[in-house]
Design an enzyme around this catalytic site. Structure first.
Site, PDB file in Angstrom:
ATOM      1  CD  GLU A   2      -9.465   2.866   7.673  1.00  0.00           C
ATOM      2  OE1 GLU A   2      -9.490   4.097   7.494  1.00  0.00           O
ATOM      3  OE2 GLU A   2      -8.678   2.313   8.443  1.00  0.00           O
ATOM      4  CG  PHE A   5      -8.289  -6.053   4.026  1.00  0.00           C
ATOM      5  CD1 PHE A   5      -9.387  -5.438   3.440  1.00  0.00           C
ATOM      6  CD2 PHE A   5      -7.916  -7.308   3.581  1.00  0.00           C
ATOM      7  CE1 PHE A   5     -10.106  -6.085   2.434  1.00  0.00           C
ATOM      8  CE2 PHE A   5      -8.634  -7.955   2.573  1.00  0.00           C
ATOM      9  CZ  PHE A   5      -9.731  -7.342   2.003  1.00  0.00           C
ATOM     10  CB  ALA A  29      -6.161   7.212   6.616  1.00  0.00           C
ATOM     11  CD  GLU A  88      -1.072   2.463   6.859  1.00  0.00           C
ATOM     12  OE1 GLU A  88      -2.180   1.934   7.011  1.00  0.00           O
ATOM     13  OE2 GLU A  88      -0.771   3.552   7.363  1.00  0.00           O
ATOM     14  NE  ARG A 141     -12.893  -2.187   5.175  1.00  0.00           N
ATOM     15  CZ  ARG A 141     -13.594  -2.831   4.257  1.00  0.00           C
ATOM     16  NH1 ARG A 141     -13.475  -4.133   4.140  1.00  0.00           N
ATOM     17  NH2 ARG A 141     -14.388  -2.188   3.442  1.00  0.00           N
ATOM     18  CD  GLN A 170      -2.631  -1.168   2.635  1.00  0.00           C
ATOM     19  OE1 GLN A 170      -2.545  -2.217   3.258  1.00  0.00           O
ATOM     20  NE2 GLN A 170      -3.284  -0.119   3.122  1.00  0.00           N
ATOM     21  CB  THR A 189      -4.366  10.928  13.334  1.00  0.00           C
ATOM     22  OG1 THR A 189      -3.470   9.812  13.315  1.00  0.00           O
ATOM     23  CG2 THR A 189      -5.800  10.433  13.370  1.00  0.00           C
ATOM     24  NE  ARG A 223      -7.659   6.600  11.991  1.00  0.00           N
ATOM     25  CZ  ARG A 223      -8.425   7.518  11.387  1.00  0.00           C
ATOM     26  NH1 ARG A 223      -9.730   7.515  11.564  1.00  0.00           N
ATOM     27  NH2 ARG A 223      -7.897   8.429  10.619  1.00  0.00           N
TER      28      ARG A 223
HETATM   29  N1  LUZ Z   1      -2.680   5.120   8.666  1.00  0.00           N
HETATM   30  C1  LUZ Z   1      -2.010   6.148   9.200  1.00  0.00           C
HETATM   31  C2  LUZ Z   1      -3.998   4.990   8.827  1.00  0.00           C
HETATM   32  O1  LUZ Z   1      -0.798   6.212   9.026  1.00  0.00           O
HETATM   33  N2  LUZ Z   1      -2.674   7.093   9.873  1.00  0.00           N
HETATM   34  C3  LUZ Z   1      -4.008   7.049  10.085  1.00  0.00           C
HETATM   35  O2  LUZ Z   1      -4.577   7.938  10.703  1.00  0.00           O
HETATM   36  C4  LUZ Z   1      -4.702   5.943   9.549  1.00  0.00           C
HETATM   37  N3  LUZ Z   1      -6.011   5.806   9.739  1.00  0.00           N
HETATM   38  C5  LUZ Z   1      -6.641   4.743   9.251  1.00  0.00           C
HETATM   39  C6  LUZ Z   1      -5.924   3.802   8.529  1.00  0.00           C
HETATM   40  N4  LUZ Z   1      -4.623   3.927   8.324  1.00  0.00           N
HETATM   41 MO1  MOS Z   2      -5.360   1.119   6.469  1.00  0.00          MO
HETATM   42  S1  MOS Z   2      -5.842   0.263   8.190  1.00  0.00           S
HETATM   43  O1  MOS Z   2      -6.257   2.351   6.044  1.00  0.00           O
HETATM   44  O2  MOS Z   2      -4.103   0.513   5.715  1.00  0.00           O
END
Ligand code: LUZ
Ligand code: MOS
Length: 766
Positions: free
Chosen positions: A717, A231, A515, A235, A345, A200, A445, A313
């Site tokens: 999400e 999901f 996010a 990331e 997610r 991602q 955030t 979060r």
């Molecule tokens: N990833 C992130 C996220 O780095 N910051 C966030 O606030 C966030 N929120 C939801 C999913 N991934």
């Molecule tokens: Mo996400 S939990 O928005 O990779």
């Protein structure tokens, strides 16, 4: 002729036919150059141990093996931690069962996987910490604890006529994307590397590999066309595989592919944070919360990874849709000898929301009131009671409308009566129903991540359009929606827009697709690039045809200036011949947001998504088996860009959430070994677990009051959290056994075993 917009339309996913015919290329499908080698990873069999010696002699001698890499092969940074260090590629000390220790490249994947098993490792075993409770006791944390405060919680609790306390846990969850972790690296001239990664986050993959190799970022190009679901699982946690694969490619000077076996994938990578909460709540006779004290602890695994942001979060969602006047929360980020837990997610938001939903449910049972009524009484209001515990004013609240509309459309009240009757007439089978709201904040955030870039080219000979952005297509349809936005902005048919594979040398410095913000950010950047090309065209037309007003309408393949119209294709051809640029980059930053993480105050979110769901379930009180009989969802997607794609997210998210709170259970032995590492031991929802009746709808009056692309709202999400209704419906069914007088002791996930144990406990108290 009616204006063709390609927006608010159910356009099929751009790869739908390729998906179902098997023709879509995922990382593992990319054609390999001759001589490609295949990787496998050797990992720790101890959850906590000093590695005394790794003897790889037999591995190197194993059939087909070309090279082995260890920590000694890393000349730069031996860590893939995204924010902090703590995620070594190959560690000195084993910190979890499954932690990578070395890797091999061989002539086939099978030979590579056989070879890694032949290592002889001597460990000095240390005692692992595996649970939140142990970590709390030993003060084992990945980051410092956090305390957030609004008003005077303790005083308010003391002065309330009613008081409850308790504790609650929500479970972990394996991402289980259809496509597992995969990387494919092709070495280029000058020691450059072309990296294809299931991720991602291509930009951070690029940086992490550059740092590992001690090379400049401009020597690494990362490309990702699509993911088979993700999901949050890639990331950050794809980085180690892209890094190891590059290391193998560097050592062998060959193309290398590293695709994980499903078991290895589950064992090596982190999952959703499980959370433990302790609460004390004071409330009045109507069930309105006056003061809340909460302790919120999460299992982070060995390293911070994204745990800071995830716990933030969670803290930002302990209100869900409810006004909390006096709040005191302590948050602990527990370090355990388990794989580092990561984005999933909801990103902690849903865990925070479950904590408060459980409290509200507890209040409702203790007052013997309908929980939906108690929920409603605690809602944020429009004119007063509209400031969150982090001091953000809520201006876009549609919670009440959605809730009330759903109560009617789902026949909540009459079904509730019918269910009570059913339960009084049936001894072993019980039914339950629950209605839960969702309010979820949209924006990263971490302030600086709220930016995106795009690159748009128009080719003059046929007017076709090429778009590239930082957005990662993971099945959620972002390429489709971005193409719709581009088609609409240029007044062209959808078929004239091509979104190409996301690539770090086309659009740099991107944020993760995460996010729920991918299309909001990258779609807006695309529109910015298009507006710049339009400015070039307008300047040309103004100059050439002496037109005063350079504003134009792009519609149905025609570009209309005041007093002069062109066919789009004609205009771009003419512009090219007059030396006008038909290409531009674009950029976007989210307005209005600011957040002070230390004071925990500000406006972290541009807007909120709202939703509500009613679930009806049936449980077998002799076996704990359960079934979702019916689910009704009303979801706010603003003015949806693509209602079909949003509906896919709304339905899919619900089922994934029902898995998290129902059948999916991650387990570890006390020695830290994960026992749920394959579909034989870890149960995700199947087709047969879908609600028998499934009425999901998009809120028709939805409209984003903020300036977000096309007044839309993301889905992403938030739909997952509609499944909270399933958990509380199960709890409601159990509660019927005690004639709704006793609050069942039930933690998530509500597996059949947990349901049975809860029933057993409840029966003792009757
Ligand atoms: N990833 C992130 C996220 O780095 N910051 C966030 O606030 C966030 N929120 C939801 C999913 N991934
Ligand atoms: Mo996400 S939990 O928005 O990779």
């Amino acid at each position: 002729m009616k204006k063709e917009t390609f927006i608010n339309e159910k356009i099929p996913h751009e790869s739908a036919i390729k998906h179902v015919s098997g023709k879509a290329h995922y990382t593992d499908d990319i054609p390999e150059p001759p001589g490609t080698l295949y990787g496998a990873i050797g990992w720790s069999k101890k959850a906590h141990a000093i590695i005394k010696k790794i003897n790889l002699d037999e591995v190197i001698k194993s059939e087909g093996v070309v090279a082995v890499v260890t920590a000694d092969d890393i000349i730069g940074r031996n860590d893939v931690g995204p924010v902090y260090d703590g995620d070594p590629i190959f560690p000195k000390k084993a910190e979890y069962y499954g932690q990578p220790l070395y890797a091999v490249a061989a002539t086939t994947t099978e030979l590579a996987r056989k070879a890694v098993l032949k290592a002889k490792i001597s460990y000095k075993t240390l005692k692992p910490i595996t649970t939140i409770q142990e970590a709390l006791k030993k003060k084992s944390f990945v980051l410092k604890e956090k305390v957030i405060k609004k008003g005077e919680a303790l005083k308010a609790i003391e002065n309330s006529p009613y008081y409850l306390k308790g504790n609650f846990t929500t479970g972990s969850q394996e991402h289980f994307a259809l496509e597992g972790q995969a990387a494919f690296v092709v070495p280029q001239e000058d020691n450059d590397f072309k990296v294809f990664s299931k991720t991602q986050h291509p930009s951070e993959t690029q940086q992490i590999i550059a740092k590992m190799l001690n090379q400049k970022s401009n020597t690494i190009t990362v490309e990702t066309r699509r993911l088979g679901g993700s999901f949050g699982g890639t990331e950050t946690q794809s980085f180690i595989f892209a890094a190891i694969c590059t290391l193998l490619s560097k050592k062998t000077k060959c193309a290398v592919k590293l695709r994980l076996d499903r078991d290895d994938d589950i064992i090596i990578t982190g999952k959703r944070h499980d959370f433990y909460s302790e609460y004390e709540v004071g409330f009045d006779e109507l069930g309105v919360i006056k003061g809340l004290k909460l302790k919120l602890a999460s299992r982070c695994g060995i390293s911070p990874d994204l745990s800071g942001a995830i716990n933030d979060r969670a803290l930002l969602h302990i209100d869900n849709a409810y006004y909390l006047e006096n709040v005191l929360v302590e948050n602990y980020l527990c370090k355990t000898n388990t794989a580092s837990n990561t984005a999933f997610r909801g990103f902690g938001g849903n865990q925070g929301m479950m904590a408060i939903e459980n409290i509200i449910d507890h209040i409702a049972t203790s007052l013997k009131k309908d929980s939906a009524e108690i929920r409603r009484r605690n809602f944020y209001q429009k004119k007063k009671k509209n400031i969150t515990h982090y001091n953000m004013k809520i201006e876009d609240n549609v919670m009440q409308e959605i809730f009330d509309q759903l109560i009617k459309s789902s026949n909540y009240k009459s079904r509730q009566l019918r269910i009570k009757k059913f339960n009084s007439e049936n001894k072993y089978i019980k039914k339950g129903i629950a209605l839960t709201p969702v309010k979820f904040g949209i924006s990263f955030t971490t302030w600086h991540l709220n930016q995106a870039g795009a690159l748009v080219h128009i080719y003059y000979n046929d007017g076709s359009v090429h778009v590239n952005t930082g957005a990662i297509e993971m099945g959620q349809g972002t390429y489709t929606k971005i193409a719709q936005l581009a088609a609409n902005a240029l007044g062209l048919p959808f078929s004239k827009i091509k979104v190409s594979a996301t690539r770090t040398d086309k659009v740099p410095n991107t944020s993760a697709s995460a996010a729920s913000s991918t299309t909001d950010l990258n779609g807006a950047a695309t529109l910015n690039a298009i507006s710049k090309i339009k400015m070039n065209l307008a300047a040309y037309v103004k100059r050439k045809y002496k037109i005063k007003n350079s504003e134009a309408v792009y519609e149905n393949g025609i570009v209309k200036f005041k007093g002069k119209s062109f066919r789009f294709n004609q205009l771009v051809k003419e512009a090219y011949l007059n030396r006008v640029s038909l290409s531009s980059s674009g950029f976007y930053t989210t307005p209005k947001i600011h957040f002070d993480k230390k004071k925990f105050k500000g406006r972290p979110f541009l807007y909120f998504c709202y939703s509500a769901a009613v679930s009806e379930v049936m449980i077998d009180t002799l076996t704990g088996e359960n079934k979702i009989l019916r689910a009704d969802i009303l979801h706010d997607a603003g003015k949806a860009i693509n209602p079909a794609i949003e509906m896919g997210q709304i339905e899919g998210g619900f089922v994934q959430g029902a898995g998290w709170l129902g059948c999916e259970e991650v387990n570890w032995k006390t020695n830290g070994q994960i026992t749920t590492h394959s579909p034989s031991t870890y149960k995700i929802p199947a087709v047969s677990d879908m609600p028998e009746k499934f009425n999901a709808e998009i809120f028709k009056k939805g409209k984003n009051i903020e300036n977000v692309i096309n007044k839309s709202k993301t889905t992403g999400e938030p739909p997952l959290m509609n499944a909270m209704s399933v958990f509380f419906a199960i709890k409601n069914a159990i509660s019927s056994i005690g004639n709704y007088n006793i609050n069942p002791n039930l933690n998530a996930p509500a597996t059949p075993e947990k349901i049975l144990m809860s029933i057993k406990k409840l029966k003792k108290n009757i």
